[in-house]
Design an enzyme around this catalytic site. Sequence first.
Site, PDB file in Angstrom:
ATOM      1  N   CYS A   1       6.912  12.193  -1.619  1.00 17.51           N
ATOM      2  CA  CYS A   1       7.161  12.024   0.045  1.00 17.51           C
ATOM      3  C   CYS A   1       8.261  12.207   0.795  1.00 17.51           C
ATOM      4  O   CYS A   1       8.607  12.703   1.621  1.00 17.51           O
ATOM      5  CB  CYS A   1       6.549  10.715   0.567  1.00 17.51           C
ATOM      6  SG  CYS A   1       7.288   9.349  -0.087  1.00 17.51           S
TER       7      CYS A   1
ATOM      8  N   ALA B   1       0.751  -1.069   0.184  1.00 20.35           N
ATOM      9  CA  ALA B   1      -0.051   0.103  -0.139  1.00 20.35           C
ATOM     10  C   ALA B   1       0.672   1.295   0.083  1.00 20.35           C
ATOM     11  O   ALA B   1       1.739   1.809   0.832  1.00 20.35           O
ATOM     12  CB  ALA B   1      -0.848  -0.230   1.322  1.00 20.35           C
ATOM     13  N   THR B   2       0.770   1.904  -0.902  1.00 24.33           N
ATOM     14  CA  THR B   2       1.385   3.276  -1.186  1.00 24.33           C
ATOM     15  C   THR B   2       0.385   4.492  -1.295  1.00 24.33           C
ATOM     16  O   THR B   2      -0.383   4.274  -2.327  1.00 24.33           O
ATOM     17  CB  THR B   2       2.413   3.300  -2.367  1.00 24.33           C
ATOM     18  OG1 THR B   2       3.197   2.148  -2.489  1.00 24.33           O
ATOM     19  CG2 THR B   2       3.256   4.617  -2.463  1.00 24.33           C
ATOM     20  N   GLY B   3       0.299   5.371  -0.252  1.00 19.69           N
ATOM     21  CA  GLY B   3      -0.675   6.452  -0.204  1.00 19.69           C
ATOM     22  C   GLY B   3      -0.798   7.119   1.013  1.00 19.69           C
ATOM     23  O   GLY B   3       0.087   6.861   1.969  1.00 19.69           O
ATOM     24  N   GLY B   4      -1.927   7.746   1.116  1.00 16.00           N
ATOM     25  CA  GLY B   4      -2.348   8.338   2.518  1.00 16.00           C
ATOM     26  C   GLY B   4      -2.301   7.428   3.701  1.00 16.00           C
ATOM     27  O   GLY B   4      -2.766   6.230   3.470  1.00 16.00           O
TER      28      GLY B   4
END
Length: 450
Positions: A239, A185-188
Amino acid sequence: MEINEMLLKARAAQADYQERFNQDQVDEIVKTVAKVIFDNAEPLARMSVDETGMGVYEDKVAKCQGKSKGVWLDLKGKKSMGILSIDEETNLIEIAKPIGVVAGITPMTNPVVTPMSKIMFALKTKNAIIIAPHPKAKKCSGYAVKLINDAIAPFGVPEGLVQIVEEPSIEKTQQLMEACDVVVATGGMPMVKSAYSSGKPSFGVGAGNVQIILDRFIDFDDAANKVITGRTFDNGIICSGEQSFIYHEDDKKEVFEAFRKHGAYFTTDEEHDKIVNALFEDGHIARDVVGQSVEYIAKKAGITLPAGTRVIAVEARGIGNADMICKEKMCPVLACFAYSNFDEAIHIAKTNLFLEGSGHTAGIHSNNQGNIIKAGTEISVSRFIVNAPSATTAGGSIQNGLAVTNTLGCGSWGNNSISENFTYKHLLNITRIAPLSKKIAVPTDEEVWL
C-alpha cells in the site's frame, strides 16, 4: 474451534502470561517470533505466492527477512510493562498495562509478515492475540502461526496465547471483532470499516496512492531507480508503494530517459485507454491485476512490451477525477504528470490523494530542504518519504525513525484513529498516578495573565 471457545482460551492464557513473565522473558519470546519467520523466509514466501497467486517470491523472501529484523530491532530494549516513566517535576507516574485479547485481521497481500508483526506487538505488551487471516491466505498464515507457536513453546507460554482462525469467514471475523478487546485491522476498506463498526476500539488503515514529486536539479537516474524499485517490489501490492511521479516539464526528456534506462515502458496515447480498461472495472481496481507482473498486465491490455520492461508508465490526461489512472494501482504501473512550478506539483499530488489515498503516504526526491518542508507541510499525509523507495521505507526503517510495521495509520484524512505507523505502544493501556507536586508553584490570578 468456535470463536467463543478461542476467546475463553485467549483470556485465560493472557492472564497467565501477564502474571508469570517479566520484561526480559517477554523480549526473548518476541525475538524468537521474529527469528523463526526470518529462518523460514523461503518456504513461507513460496507458500504465499503459491496460495495467493500474488507477488514475487524473491521479494517475499526479502520482506520476511527485512520485516522480521526491522520489527525486532524497533522493539528491542523498549520497556512495555510496569512503570514506564516518572516525571521528576510533576511526579506523574506512568504504568503500562495490557489491553487483553487482540483481534488481528490480516490481508492476503501480506499473509506472513502482517500476522508476525501483530503477534510481536501483542506479546511485547503482554496481550493475547487471535489472527483472522484472509480466506485465500489461510494456509500460509496458518503455517506462519504454527511456526511461531512451536518456537515459543519452550518458554512455557500458556496455550492459547497466540491463535489463528483456521477456517476464516466474514461471519467469524465479525464475531471475533465484536468479542475481543481491541481490533487491529489491515486490509481492504470494507473490512476496515467493519472493524470500526464492531463496537470495540479499533486501529485500521486507509487506501494508499503514493504520489512522488521529482524536484529539479536532482540525480534523475537515482530517483528513477528508487521509484521503479518501490513500484515493482512484490509486483506492486504494498500500500505504500509508489503510484505516480510528478516531474518538471523542462526535465521531461532527462526524466523519461532515466526511467527507460531502469526498465520503464511509456505507453502511447492509444495504449493509455487499453491500460486503464485493463486495470479498472466499474471505477475500482480489477481483482485479477492485483500483484501481477507487467507481462500479465500487458497481455490483458493487448499491448506488446519490449524485453526487460519492469514497469508500465502512463502519461495522465488530467489529475484527480479527470483520469482513472490517478487512482491506486496495485501492480507495476505508474502514472506520470508534468508540472510548471513547485506549487503545481503539490497541487497535483494533493488532488490525486483527495481522489484516493488521503492521509496515507507521499514522497519527494529533492536536495532542497525548503521544498521538502513545504511539500510535507501542505500535503495531507501521515508520512512523507524523502529520497528513498517509499514501498520499502514508509512501513518503517531503522534509518528513518518510523516505527517498523505492516499497519500504516492514515489519520482522520483516511478515516483512521491514528496518523502514524501502528506499533506495540498502541496495545497498551496507561495508568497515570498523579500526586500534586510541591515543586510547581501555583500562580496567582495576576501572574496567570502576565
